[in-house]
Design an enzyme around this catalytic site. Structure first.
Site, PDB file in Angstrom:
ATOM      1  N   PHE A 111      12.674 -45.927  13.851  1.00 38.70           N
ATOM      2  CA  PHE A 111      11.897 -45.006  13.011  1.00 38.70           C
ATOM      3  C   PHE A 111      11.714 -43.637  13.644  1.00 38.70           C
ATOM      4  CE2 PHE A 111       7.626 -44.112  14.600  1.00 38.70           C
ATOM      5  CZ  PHE A 111       7.526 -44.972  15.682  1.00 38.70           C
ATOM      6  N   LYS A 112      11.935 -43.540  14.953  1.00 36.18           N
ATOM      7  CA  LYS A 112      11.727 -42.248  15.618  1.00 36.18           C
ATOM      8  C   LYS A 112      12.648 -41.168  15.066  1.00 36.18           C
ATOM      9  CE  LYS A 112       9.441 -43.912  19.743  1.00 36.18           C
ATOM     10  NZ  LYS A 112       9.334 -45.359  19.441  1.00 36.18           N
TER      11      LYS A 112
END
Ligand SMILES: *Cc1c(COP(=O)(O)O)cnc(C)c1O
Length: 469
Positions: A111-112
């Site tokens: 998700f980064k």
């Protein structure tokens, strides 16, 4: 939009400066002075927008005054154009009213990417305008490094140096960093552990003489722009599930409290969120706070969910600031007692206030593997260990079965083969198409001793697109 420090002593900044700032000069973290608030009608009118269009609506108030609308729209379209799934953050149903939001369709499968793809483009845009260059020096134990490198690889005005502990990150994670080439990309393997890497980054911020005047920028999770980008997908999920007419709950695999703090902000911006669940691994400082009002530092444990292996949770200070009526002096005091004595409790009313929204659970490695196996047996979905912790916590802490529960799927399982193997599901893990030749690609990386001077000398020798600063 102006941004103020959680410790009340640093000057307020605009978006552009906060993007380049990192920690405030008083040691605090920057937060918006006034959070934008949307009406239910306004939020409802966003149903059906594409991800980047929604992102524009949600984030626009935060950048107003620094980035013109047309430019911001273009940046967002480019940012989310690199994701490999058309829905960008698709929801996958596990059970009646239980969903995983897949946040791993970006270039590095975690998700980064949502935040770091945007951060790289925002930095480049602002630096271009100012005619400046910056150097990024960051430490990684895995996910952040590759996402930061992917986010900055096309930046004209940024040189990025990522330190990782030599021979102590997984092969997939190392290759995701070392196989990206560019004269502004520098991978450094330090002959030491992750803490050594992090110490060197901290020391470099404290004494920047080696940079010869070039500005140093932080890309760790305290950077405000990263939090801001993460707010969007809470709105996106809720709109898919009947929001804002209906409220939604979220369970968030949590380490530094950045991702879940974005959910808290979404709620304060007007999105009806019923419950936020802090899902931690054995490194459970946040669970100990939420369940017993004890924020106390303990030793670090290595787990099967390494991206949540933390002793203290840096963004938690942002929540504490709100819980204390935005009193910077009170936060400075709390943080001081934390530094002196390694822990604190807050007044009972403040803790009760937090508990109205937040629940929590700590999940150990054995339970993580059990959950991976259980969900695979029930649905055929293979979860990564971080996401599995989110599912376990969602199932234990859920307040209402009538309210949709969304678990944030923070990484693709292929990044964490050890956990999947220990769960014994026996499904072959395959890299997605854009990474299918990862193990054949050439790598570029410099091994350096665990020595600050050697690292700083390397940065100043290569900090200007491979040439000396
Ligand atoms: C970084 C990370 C987390 C933790 O997110 P925070 O914002 O630090 O709470 C969880 N899962 C994965 C896969 C991560 O990379």
């Amino acid at each position: 939009m102006r941004y103020i420090s959680t410790r009340g002593q640093a000057p307020a900044l605009n978006f552009e400066d906060v993007l380049l700032a990192g920690l405030a000069t008083d040691g605090g973290l920057y937060v918006p002075e006034n959070l934008p608030r949307f009406t239910q009608e306004e939020i409802a009118s966003w149903a059906g927008l594409s991800y980047h269009e929604l992102a524009f609506r949600v984030m626009r108030p935060f950048v107003t005054g620094s980035i013109p609308d047309a430019d911001f729209k273009k940046i967002l379209e480019e940012t989310y154009g690199v994701f490999s799934h058309n829905a960008i953050a698709p929801l996958r149903q596990l059970n009646g009213n239980e969903w995983v939001m897949e946040l791993f369709h970006g270039p590095t499968l975690a998700f980064k990417d949502f935040a770091l793809q945007l951060l790289g483009r925002l930095l480049d845009y602002v630096l271009q305008k100012r005619g400046e260059r910056v150097v990024i020096v960051g430490a990684t134990s895995g996910d952040t490094g590759s996402a930061a490198i992917e986010g900055c690889k096309h930046c004209e005005n940024v040189d990025i140096f990522i330190l990782h502990p030599h021979n102590r990150v997984s092969e997939v994670q190392r290759r995701q960093m070392t196989t990206i080439f560019g004269d502004n990309i520098h991978n450094i393997a330090i002959e030491g552990n992750f803490d050594d890497c992090q110490e060197m980054v901290k020391a470099s911020f404290a004494d920047q003489g080696f940079l010869k005047g070039t500005r140093l920028v932080a890309v760790n999770s305290i950077n405000w722009a990263r939090i801001m980008a993460q707010i969007v997908y809470y709105f996106h999920a809720a709109l898919q599930l009947g929001g804002p007419a209906r409220s939604v709950s979220f369970s968030v695999p949590t380490g530094n409290f950045g991702d879940i703090f974005a959910g808290y902000l979404a709620r304060n911006m007007g999105l009806p969120i019923n419950q936020l669940i802090v899902a931690t691994n054995r490194n459970d400082i946040l669970h100990r706070f939420m369940s017993g009002n004890q924020y106390v530092k303990e030793t670090l444990h290595a787990t099967l969910s390494p991206s949540m292996d933390i002793m203290v949770s840096s963004n938690f200070e942002r929540l504490l600031f709100d819980l204390h009526g935005r009193n910077g002096a009170a936060i400075a005091g709390l943080m001081d007692s934390f530094k002196q004595g390694g822990g604190f409790s807050v007044e009972p009313e403040r803790w009760t206030e937090a508990r109205k929204l937040f629940d929590s659970l700590a999940v150990d490695d054995a339970q993580t593997c059990e959950t991976i196996a259980e969900v695979f047996a029930q649905t055929g979905e293979l979860l990564d260990p971080h996401t599995a912790i989110g599912v376990k916590a969602a199932r234990e802490c859920r307040r209402s079965l009538d309210i949709p529960m969304v678990i944030l799927g923070t990484a693709h399982p292929v990044k964490f083969p050890d956990a999947v193997e220990q769960a014994g599901v026996g499904k072959a893990l395959e890299l997605p198409a854009h990474l299918s030749d990862l193990f054949e690609r050439d790598e570029r990386c410099t091994v350096l001793p665990n020595d600050l001077k050697a690292v700083q000398a390397f940065v100043s020798q290569h900090g200007n697109r491979g040439k000396p600063l």
